[in-house]
Write a protein that holds these residues in place. Structure first.
Motif, PDB file in Angstrom:
ATOM      1  N   SER A   1      54.136  32.564  27.799  1.00  0.00           N
ATOM      2  CA  SER A   1      53.309  31.730  27.276  1.00  0.00           C
ATOM      3  C   SER A   1      52.061  32.475  27.127  1.00  0.00           C
ATOM      4  N   GLY A   2      51.742  33.328  28.173  1.00  0.00           N
ATOM      5  CA  GLY A   2      50.552  34.208  28.074  1.00  0.00           C
ATOM      6  C   GLY A   2      50.565  35.053  26.718  1.00  0.00           C
ATOM      7  N   GLU A   3      51.767  35.667  26.424  1.00  0.00           N
ATOM      8  CA  GLU A   3      52.068  36.732  25.303  1.00  0.00           C
ATOM      9  C   GLU A   3      51.716  35.824  23.770  1.00  0.00           C
ATOM     10  N   ASP A   4      52.334  34.505  23.871  1.00  0.00           N
ATOM     11  CA  ASP A   4      52.107  33.790  22.996  1.00  0.00           C
ATOM     12  C   ASP A   4      50.633  33.469  22.458  1.00  0.00           C
ATOM     13  N   GLN A   5      49.977  33.584  23.319  1.00  0.00           N
ATOM     14  CA  GLN A   5      48.514  33.282  23.496  1.00  0.00           C
ATOM     15  C   GLN A   5      47.622  34.667  23.432  1.00  0.00           C
ATOM     16  N   ASP A   6      48.489  35.770  23.122  1.00  0.00           N
ATOM     17  CA  ASP A   6      47.719  37.192  22.656  1.00  0.00           C
ATOM     18  C   ASP A   6      47.338  37.674  24.064  1.00  0.00           C
TER      19      ASP A   6
ATOM     20  N   ASP B   1      41.203  40.371  33.431  1.00  0.00           N
ATOM     21  CA  ASP B   1      40.027  39.267  33.234  1.00  0.00           C
ATOM     22  C   ASP B   1      40.364  38.110  34.286  1.00  0.00           C
ATOM     23  N   ALA B   2      41.414  37.835  34.670  1.00  0.00           N
ATOM     24  CA  ALA B   2      41.976  36.705  35.505  1.00  0.00           C
ATOM     25  C   ALA B   2      43.220  36.798  36.098  1.00  0.00           C
ATOM     26  N   ALA B   3      43.609  35.977  37.063  1.00  0.00           N
ATOM     27  CA  ALA B   3      45.006  36.138  37.676  1.00  0.00           C
ATOM     28  C   ALA B   3      45.436  34.657  37.988  1.00  0.00           C
ATOM     29  N   ILE B   4      46.602  34.377  38.128  1.00  0.00           N
ATOM     30  CA  ILE B   4      47.519  33.358  38.354  1.00  0.00           C
ATOM     31  C   ILE B   4      48.209  33.610  39.752  1.00  0.00           C
ATOM     32  N   LEU B   5      47.922  33.071  40.913  1.00  0.00           N
ATOM     33  CA  LEU B   5      48.547  33.558  42.099  1.00  0.00           C
ATOM     34  C   LEU B   5      49.611  32.279  42.700  1.00  0.00           C
ATOM     35  N   ASP B   6      50.647  32.448  42.740  1.00  0.00           N
ATOM     36  CA  ASP B   6      51.417  31.483  43.360  1.00  0.00           C
ATOM     37  C   ASP B   6      51.100  31.720  44.853  1.00  0.00           C
ATOM     38  N   VAL B   7      51.072  30.550  45.674  1.00  0.00           N
ATOM     39  CA  VAL B   7      50.608  30.706  46.954  1.00  0.00           C
ATOM     40  C   VAL B   7      51.715  31.074  48.002  1.00  0.00           C
ATOM     41  N   SER B   8      52.713  30.619  47.767  1.00  0.00           N
ATOM     42  CA  SER B   8      53.753  30.609  48.739  1.00  0.00           C
ATOM     43  C   SER B   8      54.810  31.832  48.082  1.00  0.00           C
ATOM     44  N   LEU B   9      55.066  32.945  48.619  1.00  0.00           N
ATOM     45  CA  LEU B   9      55.837  34.086  48.160  1.00  0.00           C
ATOM     46  C   LEU B   9      57.154  34.285  48.878  1.00  0.00           C
ATOM     47  N   GLY B  10      57.521  33.299  49.730  1.00  0.00           N
ATOM     48  CA  GLY B  10      58.919  33.510  50.539  1.00  0.00           C
ATOM     49  C   GLY B  10      58.492  34.232  51.963  1.00  0.00           C
TER      50      GLY B  10
ATOM     51  N   VAL C   1      46.171  24.687  40.346  1.00  0.00           N
ATOM     52  CA  VAL C   1      47.129  24.259  39.240  1.00  0.00           C
ATOM     53  C   VAL C   1      48.389  23.925  39.954  1.00  0.00           C
ATOM     54  N   ALA C   2      48.732  22.532  40.317  1.00  0.00           N
ATOM     55  CA  ALA C   2      49.759  22.294  40.844  1.00  0.00           C
ATOM     56  C   ALA C   2      51.478  22.396  40.058  1.00  0.00           C
ATOM     57  N   LYS C   3      52.331  23.014  40.676  1.00  0.00           N
ATOM     58  CA  LYS C   3      53.516  22.899  40.072  1.00  0.00           C
ATOM     59  C   LYS C   3      54.052  21.682  40.364  1.00  0.00           C
TER      60      LYS C   3
ATOM     61  N   PRO D   1      53.186  22.614  32.943  1.00  0.00           N
ATOM     62  CA  PRO D   1      53.493  23.313  31.740  1.00  0.00           C
ATOM     63  C   PRO D   1      52.948  24.890  31.391  1.00  0.00           C
ATOM     64  N   ALA D   2      53.592  25.897  31.441  1.00  0.00           N
ATOM     65  CA  ALA D   2      53.313  27.185  31.551  1.00  0.00           C
ATOM     66  C   ALA D   2      52.056  27.370  30.577  1.00  0.00           C
ATOM     67  N   GLU D   3      52.147  26.904  29.181  1.00  0.00           N
ATOM     68  CA  GLU D   3      51.118  26.963  28.393  1.00  0.00           C
ATOM     69  C   GLU D   3      49.774  26.457  28.822  1.00  0.00           C
ATOM     70  N   LYS D   4      49.792  25.440  29.626  1.00  0.00           N
ATOM     71  CA  LYS D   4      48.595  24.737  30.062  1.00  0.00           C
ATOM     72  C   LYS D   4      48.097  25.615  31.455  1.00  0.00           C
ATOM     73  N   VAL D   5      49.127  26.488  32.366  1.00  0.00           N
ATOM     74  CA  VAL D   5      48.553  27.232  33.298  1.00  0.00           C
ATOM     75  C   VAL D   5      47.678  28.375  32.485  1.00  0.00           C
ATOM     76  N   ILE D   6      48.612  28.789  31.682  1.00  0.00           N
ATOM     77  CA  ILE D   6      47.785  30.172  30.909  1.00  0.00           C
ATOM     78  C   ILE D   6      46.449  29.808  30.329  1.00  0.00           C
ATOM     79  N   ALA D   7      46.353  28.565  29.812  1.00  0.00           N
ATOM     80  CA  ALA D   7      44.993  28.077  29.211  1.00  0.00           C
ATOM     81  C   ALA D   7      43.950  27.742  30.451  1.00  0.00           C
TER      82      ALA D   7
END
Length: 123
Positions: free
Chosen positions: A23-28, A51-60, A101-103, A106-112
């Motif tokens: 999704s990120g690559e689709d948005q360049d 420029d920014a990061a998306i972090l999953d809180v729980s990594l197992g 951003v709760a799981k 949609p991936a495109e909205k997370v990227i946005a």
């Protein structure tokens, strides 16, 4: 026109990571993907820019994104938390000053949301 964003994704679920990456690559966006804090910290150290990061809180295995979040804060890099189980984490995670951003989402909205965080400081 603004330059494409470079986004760091820390996500331990391969399918979610792949969905975010595509999704990120689709948005360049340039996507830097890591499945663990160690990998993410290495990417941060090697990257010319993030420029920014998306972090999953729980990594197992009881691990969280906290070390990466703190590193990003020290570098003034904005991030969002992408989690479905924030309520199960200790109070330290709750002190992070980041947009959640709760799981599932949609991936495109997370990227946005991450792009808005980077471009408009909307975190």
């Amino acid at each position: 026109m603004p330059r494409p964003c470079t986004l760091l994704v820390l996500e331990d679920e391969p399918l979610i990571m792949m969905d975010l990456q595509f999704s990120g690559e689709d948005q360049d966006c340039t996507m830097l993907c890591a499945a663990s804090c160690g990998e993410a910290l290495q990417l941060i150290d090697k990257a010319d820019t993030i420029d920014a990061a998306i972090l999953d809180v729980s990594l197992g295995a009881g691990k969280t994104c906290l070390p990466v979040a703190r590193k990003l804060e020290n570098l003034s890099i904005p991030y969002i938390l992408h989690s479905g189980d924030l309520d199960r984490h200790d109070e330290t995670i709750r002190t992070l000053d980041a947009k959640l951003v709760a799981k599932p989402f949609p991936a495109e909205k997370v990227i946005a949301a991450a792009i808005a965080c980077a471009v408009n400081d909307d975190c």
